[in-house]
Design an enzyme around this catalytic site. Structure first.
Site: not given
Ligand code: ADP
Ligand code: ADP
Ligand code: ZN
Length: 215
Positions: A16, A92, A126
């Site tokens: 994302k 979420r 990551r």
């Molecule tokens: P990821 O990139 O792995 O999807 P985020 O960066 O979006 O994770 O979120 C990291 C942490 O921030 C989550 O594990 C949670 O603790 C908190 N968080 C983010 N968005 C929300 C939300 N919409 N509601 C509750 N907690 C959130």
């Molecule tokens: P999210 O915001 O949904 O938690 P991220 O965009 O941070 O996810 O991506 C999670 C990890 O996976 C990062 O280290 C990113 O570089 C890697 N990644 C994202 N998209 C791909 C893909 N299509 N193939 C391989 N690795 C990816």
């Protein structure tokens, strides 16, 4: 028409954040991400809410959700000042999804699907820029110079919650709380599911096409 209003759904590690950066460059929308907003406010004092922990960071490092009242206020504020946006990391759970209905209307709702084994590899590998938040991967998306952000020269670090234990917890929290949100949107005309397990470029091609056909 005005700028598109895009919702990106998917489990932690689905891509994302990475694809949001592409949407910002291509469509000029604002990136509204609760994860980054909360990371900048990890030490905020929320003890007056009388909840389990006194700061957002205590929930985050454990991989648990930060309470709705904290998160809803962040999103409400960000969306009122944005024309077009890509919303990433919210809603979420179903209560947040209902809250979002009262804030804005969405033009396109994209769900990125990725298998659990791949998510664990992505999250534990990551690395994020400590200055601008750009995402990288030690294997799948390397910066030009190891440990240094291509965008701003900032230092790349591993997030506390990208350690394997918190990763497992986050995937459980996703299955329990956030999968129902995807079901909630899945019968809408604006809903599109994209195979997030493809290469970065192929995911981007599908995503760009989905947004273009919605605007
Ligand atoms: P990821 O990139 O792995 O999807 P985020 O960066 O979006 O994770 O979120 C990291 C942490 O921030 C989550 O594990 C949670 O603790 C908190 N968080 C983010 N968005 C929300 C939300 N919409 N509601 C509750 N907690 C959130
Ligand atoms: P999210 O915001 O949904 O938690 P991220 O965009 O941070 O996810 O991506 C999670 C990890 O996976 C990062 O280290 C990113 O570089 C890697 N990644 C994202 N998209 C791909 C893909 N299509 N193939 C391989 N690795 C990816
Ligand atoms: Zn950077």
């Amino acid at each position: 028409m005005s700028q598109p209003k895009i919702l990106l759904l998917g489990p932690p590690g689905a891509g994302k954040g990475t694809q949001s950066s592409n949407l910002v460059s291509e469509f000029g929308v604002e990136h509204v991400t609760t994860g980054d907003a909360l990371r900048s406010n990890k030490e905020m004092d929320i003890s007056d809410l009388g909840l389990e922990y006194d700061t957002p960071g205590e929930y985050m490092d454990r991989g648990e959700l930060v309470p709705d009242e904290v998160v809803n206020a962040i999103v409400e504020k960000a969306l009122t000042s944005a024309d077009g946006f890509v919303l990433d990391g919210y809603p979420r759970n179903l209560d947040q999804a209902e809250e979002l209905e009262s804030m804005t209307e969405l033009d396109v709702i994209v769900s990125l699907s990725v298998s659990e084994a791949e998510l664990v590899d992505r999250l534990t590998g990551r690395r994020v820029c400590s200055d601008c938040g750009e995402n990288y991967h030690v294997e799948f998306d390397q910066p030009e110079k190891a440990g240094v952000c291509d965008e701003c020269g900032g230092e790349l670090i591993q997030r506390e919650d990208d350690q394997e234990k918190a990763v497992r917890n986050r995937l459980e929290v996703f299955a329990e709380n956030t999968e129902p949100v995807i079901d909630y949107y899945s019968d809408r005309d604006a809903f599109v599911e994209i195979d997030g397990e493809q290469s970065l470029d192929d995911v981007w091609n599908d995503l760009q096409a989905a947004v273009e056909s919605a605007i």
